[in-house]
Write a protein that holds these residues in place. Structure first.
Motif, mmCIF file in Angstrom:
data_model
loop_
_atom_site.group_PDB
_atom_site.id
_atom_site.type_symbol
_atom_site.label_atom_id
_atom_site.label_comp_id
_atom_site.label_asym_id
_atom_site.label_seq_id
_atom_site.Cartn_x
_atom_site.Cartn_y
_atom_site.Cartn_z
ATOM 1 N N LEU A 1 -35.572 -62.639 36.539
ATOM 2 C CA LEU A 1 -35.689 -63.949 35.905
ATOM 3 C C LEU A 1 -36.234 -63.832 34.485
ATOM 4 C CD1 LEU A 1 -36.953 -66.043 38.939
ATOM 5 C CD2 LEU A 1 -34.631 -65.860 38.028
ATOM 6 N N TYR A 2 -37.191 -62.921 34.263
ATOM 7 C CA TYR A 2 -37.699 -62.698 32.901
ATOM 8 C C TYR A 2 -36.630 -62.067 32.014
ATOM 9 C CZ TYR A 2 -42.453 -63.977 34.201
ATOM 10 O OH TYR A 2 -43.555 -64.660 34.618
ATOM 11 N N MET B 1 -15.730 -70.631 24.419
ATOM 12 C CA MET B 1 -16.652 -71.767 24.362
ATOM 13 C C MET B 1 -18.106 -71.317 24.546
ATOM 14 S SD MET B 1 -15.060 -74.367 23.644
ATOM 15 C CE MET B 1 -13.354 -74.368 23.232
ATOM 16 N N ASN B 2 -18.353 -70.473 25.532
ATOM 17 C CA ASN B 2 -19.709 -69.974 25.768
ATOM 18 C C ASN B 2 -19.609 -68.686 26.584
ATOM 19 O OD1 ASN B 2 -22.398 -69.473 26.598
ATOM 20 N ND2 ASN B 2 -22.890 -71.643 26.395
ATOM 21 N N ILE B 3 -19.580 -67.567 25.883
ATOM 22 C CA ILE B 3 -19.419 -66.264 26.543
ATOM 23 C C ILE B 3 -20.588 -65.964 27.478
ATOM 24 C CG2 ILE B 3 -20.445 -64.959 24.633
ATOM 25 C CD1 ILE B 3 -17.561 -63.737 26.834
ATOM 26 N N PHE B 4 -21.783 -66.406 27.125
ATOM 27 C CA PHE B 4 -22.945 -66.133 27.964
ATOM 28 C C PHE B 4 -22.822 -66.849 29.309
ATOM 29 C CE2 PHE B 4 -27.329 -66.566 29.403
ATOM 30 C CZ PHE B 4 -27.772 -65.268 29.281
ATOM 31 N N ALA C 1 -35.118 -63.671 28.581
ATOM 32 C CA ALA C 1 -35.032 -62.907 27.333
ATOM 33 C C ALA C 1 -33.594 -62.889 26.814
ATOM 34 C CB ALA C 1 -35.546 -61.485 27.544
ATOM 35 N N ALA C 2 -32.620 -62.728 27.701
ATOM 36 C CA ALA C 2 -31.212 -62.719 27.291
ATOM 37 C C ALA C 2 -30.790 -64.077 26.737
ATOM 38 C CB ALA C 2 -30.322 -62.320 28.463
ATOM 39 N N ILE C 3 -31.250 -65.148 27.365
ATOM 40 C CA ILE C 3 -30.937 -66.497 26.880
ATOM 41 C C ILE C 3 -31.517 -66.711 25.491
ATOM 42 C CG2 ILE C 3 -31.417 -68.959 27.221
ATOM 43 C CD1 ILE C 3 -31.207 -68.382 30.260
#
Length: 149
Positions: free
Chosen positions: A119-120, A80-83, A124-126
């Motif tokens: 947090l940055y 559904m959402n691996i992240f 960036a990953a998001i």
């Protein structure tokens, strides 16, 4: 200057009130998605981003992933959402750190939940996940995509 009686003075909440409140709300939300199935149409609203653009936001599938996790279905949650599944250990660590620090005596310096660098990197990953899951080669990241045929 008037000196007010002790009972009229403003009282402060315990520093642990905020992390405990966040934990209670998070637990209540997890219990809700455990018992009210997000896979049934009409139980939860559709993602506004998906309705407006037809593309998946980084959070699309997270409610169904949390529901799968509450049923101990890690593979279903990852589909559904691996992240969201990958971020759970980090969020849990930061939450526990926040809760622990709220019970410790205050230090002279202010403590933060996470370093700004982390947090940055998370931001960036998001953004990268958001981009890749909407490109043709990233179709396997779409909510509900089957990885194994």
């Amino acid at each position: 200057m008037t000196d007010y009686p002790v009972s009229a003075k403003r009282r402060r909440l315990h520093p642990a009130a905020a992390p405990i409140a966040v934990g209670v709300v998070g637990l209540a939300a997890a219990v809700m998605v455990h018992f009210i199935d997000p896979n049934e149409p009409g139980n939860y609203p559709t993602c506004p981003w998906l309705m407006l653009t037809g593309t998946f936001c980084p959070g699309c599938g997270t409610t169904r992933a949390v529901a799968a996790l509450t049923h101990l279905d890690v593979l279903g949650a990852a589909q559904m959402n691996i992240f969201a599944v990958a971020v759970v250990p980090f969020v849990a660590f930061w939450y526990i750190k926040w809760l622990y620090q709220s019970f410790r005596p205050p230090k002279a310096t202010r403590t933060t939940m996470a370093s700004p660098v982390w947090l940055y990197l998370l931001l960036a990953a998001i953004l990268l996940y958001w981009l890749v899951r909407n490109l043709p080669f990233g179709a396997f990241l779409a909510p509900g995509a089957t990885w194994f045929a």
